[in-house]
Design an enzyme around this catalytic site. Structure first.
Site, short mmCIF file in Angstrom:
data_model
loop_
_atom_site.label_atom_id
_atom_site.label_comp_id
_atom_site.label_asym_id
_atom_site.label_seq_id
_atom_site.Cartn_x
_atom_site.Cartn_y
_atom_site.Cartn_z
CG PHE A 90 -1.55 1.22 1.65
CD1 PHE A 90 -2.13 2.09 0.74
CD2 PHE A 90 -1.55 1.58 3.01
CE1 PHE A 90 -2.69 3.29 1.16
CE2 PHE A 90 -2.11 2.76 3.44
CZ PHE A 90 -2.67 3.62 2.52
CG PHE A 146 2.95 -11.99 3.49
CD1 PHE A 146 2.09 -13.09 3.47
CD2 PHE A 146 3.03 -11.24 4.66
CE1 PHE A 146 1.32 -13.43 4.58
CE2 PHE A 146 2.27 -11.57 5.77
CZ PHE A 146 1.42 -12.66 5.73
N GLY A 190 1.57 -7.67 -0.60
CA GLY A 190 1.61 -6.73 -1.72
C GLY A 190 1.10 -7.36 -3.01
CE1 TYR A 226 4.11 -3.96 11.75
CE2 TYR A 226 2.98 -2.73 13.46
CZ TYR A 226 3.50 -2.80 12.19
OH TYR A 226 3.42 -1.71 11.36
#
Ligand code: NAD
Ligand code: UDP
Length: 330
Positions: free
Chosen positions: A38, A61, A63, A170
């Site tokens: 994005f 993955f 994209g 993350y």
């Protein structure tokens, strides 16, 4: 896009968006990891149009090739299907390191892979940057602040993160990535830039992102009730993707090497988001909101008004829904 398609049919060959001509001394070789995603694909567009040579590295993955399709075959553009957890040897001047799943459903889908991407992947890209004596910008996140005890969070706040929670892959992954940047900087003098990115929206964002903007747009377009959790008094801010891209490029080319928050300071309640989005989807435009000026160290301030950005995003979602329905798949 439509205009280009028509030209292509007329000319019988691919028509690229127009790019500026840059002298060799101003033209940079730029690597964008995660460039088919994005944010990355909007960064590709901006840097290509400015006349640079852009290489995208992506493992697709989250994209899509489609996000950068309009550049494939252009002499200044290259797309490599490569996973950053494997070493990469190419010659570049600047690296925008964005490779990492970004939305909670995506990064929690395979937490081990998320950690590897952010640690081993960042290590590889820093190694590359060190070898070529270039400069790397890390796309970090406001999530490094975790569940913050102070509001708003300044760059010198150290955060409040649970190292073993479901989001840790993350949050902690990005924290280690930042640590690595400063370790390479101290030890080897590698030039680094760290952007802590806050919530961003715009065309090419994932329809199944799972966060509030995409949920509300999808629900409105599909005539479903908007799911406001609780009373909708909680607030969030969202920046439009072109403002983020502007901030990233300014940061990369500045001489400031400490972390920088990039986000829109205007907070809206979730209830207001629901109302605004419903109004726009229904074609019932309201008076546009006025953004406050944010003067940061980079002289950057967000430019795109919420409703303008939302309209472009809604248009993208509408087309995607049409396309996926025609294709019969999601
Ligand atoms: P995205 O999922 O659309 O893009 C990430 C890209 O990285 C995808 O193209 C994906 O295929 C690629 N990728 C993932 N793992 C990879 C690997 N191991 N090797 C190569 N490519 C890989 O997400 P986005 O919203 O464009 O986010 C881009 C960056 O910005 C991420 O680093 C994210 O953490 C950061 N960020 C985004 C937001 C936001 O609101 N969108 C907020 C904070 C931080
Ligand atoms: N939210 C909501 N409806 C939704 C999704 C989110 O009301 O369909 C609310 C949610 O309770 C939270 C805010 O919107 O207060 C932002 O949620 P999001 O999922 O975007 O991310 P968070 O900031 O909570 O991580």
């Amino acid at each position: 896009n439509l205009k280009r398609r028509v030209q292509e049919l007329e000319h019988g060959q691919k028509v690229y968006p127009e790019v500026k001509f840059l002298n060799v001394k101003d033209r940079k070789r730029i690597l964008i990891t995660g460039g088919a995603g994005f944010v990355g694909s909007h960064l590709v567009d901006r840097l290509m149009i400015e006349g640079h040579e852009v290489t995208v590295v992506d493992n697709f993955f989250t994209g899509r090739k489609r996000n950068v399709e309009h550049w494939i075959g252009h002499e200044n553009f290259e797309l490599l299907n490569h996973d950053v957890i494997n070493p990469l040897f190419i010659e570049v001047d600047q690296v925008y390191h964005l490779a990492s799943p970004a939305s909670p459903p995506n990064y929690m889908y395979n937490p081990v892979k998320t950690i590897k991407t952010n640690t081993i992947g960042t290590n590889n890209m820093l190694g590359l940057t060190k070898r070529v004596r270039g400069r790397l910008l890390l796309a970090s996140t406001s999530e490094v602040y975790g569940d913050p005890e102070i509001h708003p969070q300044n760059e010198d706040y150290w955060g409040h993160v649970n190292p073993i929670g479901p989001r840790a892959c993350y949050d902690e992954g990005k924290r280690v990535a930042e640590t690595m940047c400063y370790a390479y900087h101290r030890q080897d003098g590698t030039e680094i830039r760290v952007a802590r990115i806050f919530n961003t929206f715009g065309p090419r964002m994932h329809l199944n992102d799972g966060r509030v903007v995409s949920n509300f747009i999808l629900q409105s377009l599909q005539d479903q009730p908007i799911t406001i959790y609780g009373e909708g008094k909680q607030t969030r801010s969202f920046q439009y993707v072109s403002d983020l891209v502007d901030g990233l490029i300014r940061l990369m080319n500045s001489n400031y090497s400490m972390p920088v928050n990039i986000g829109n300071p205007d907070e809206y309640t979730i209830g207001d988001f629901a109302k605004i989005i419903k109004g726009l989807v229904g074609g019932n435009r309201k008076e546009s909101q006025i953004l406050q000026e944010l003067k940061t160290i980079l002289g950057w301030s967000p430019k795109v008004q919420l409703e303008v950005g939302l309209n472009r995003t809604i248009e993208y979602f509408r087309n995607e829904l049409r396309r996926t329905t025609l294709d019969g798949r999601h």
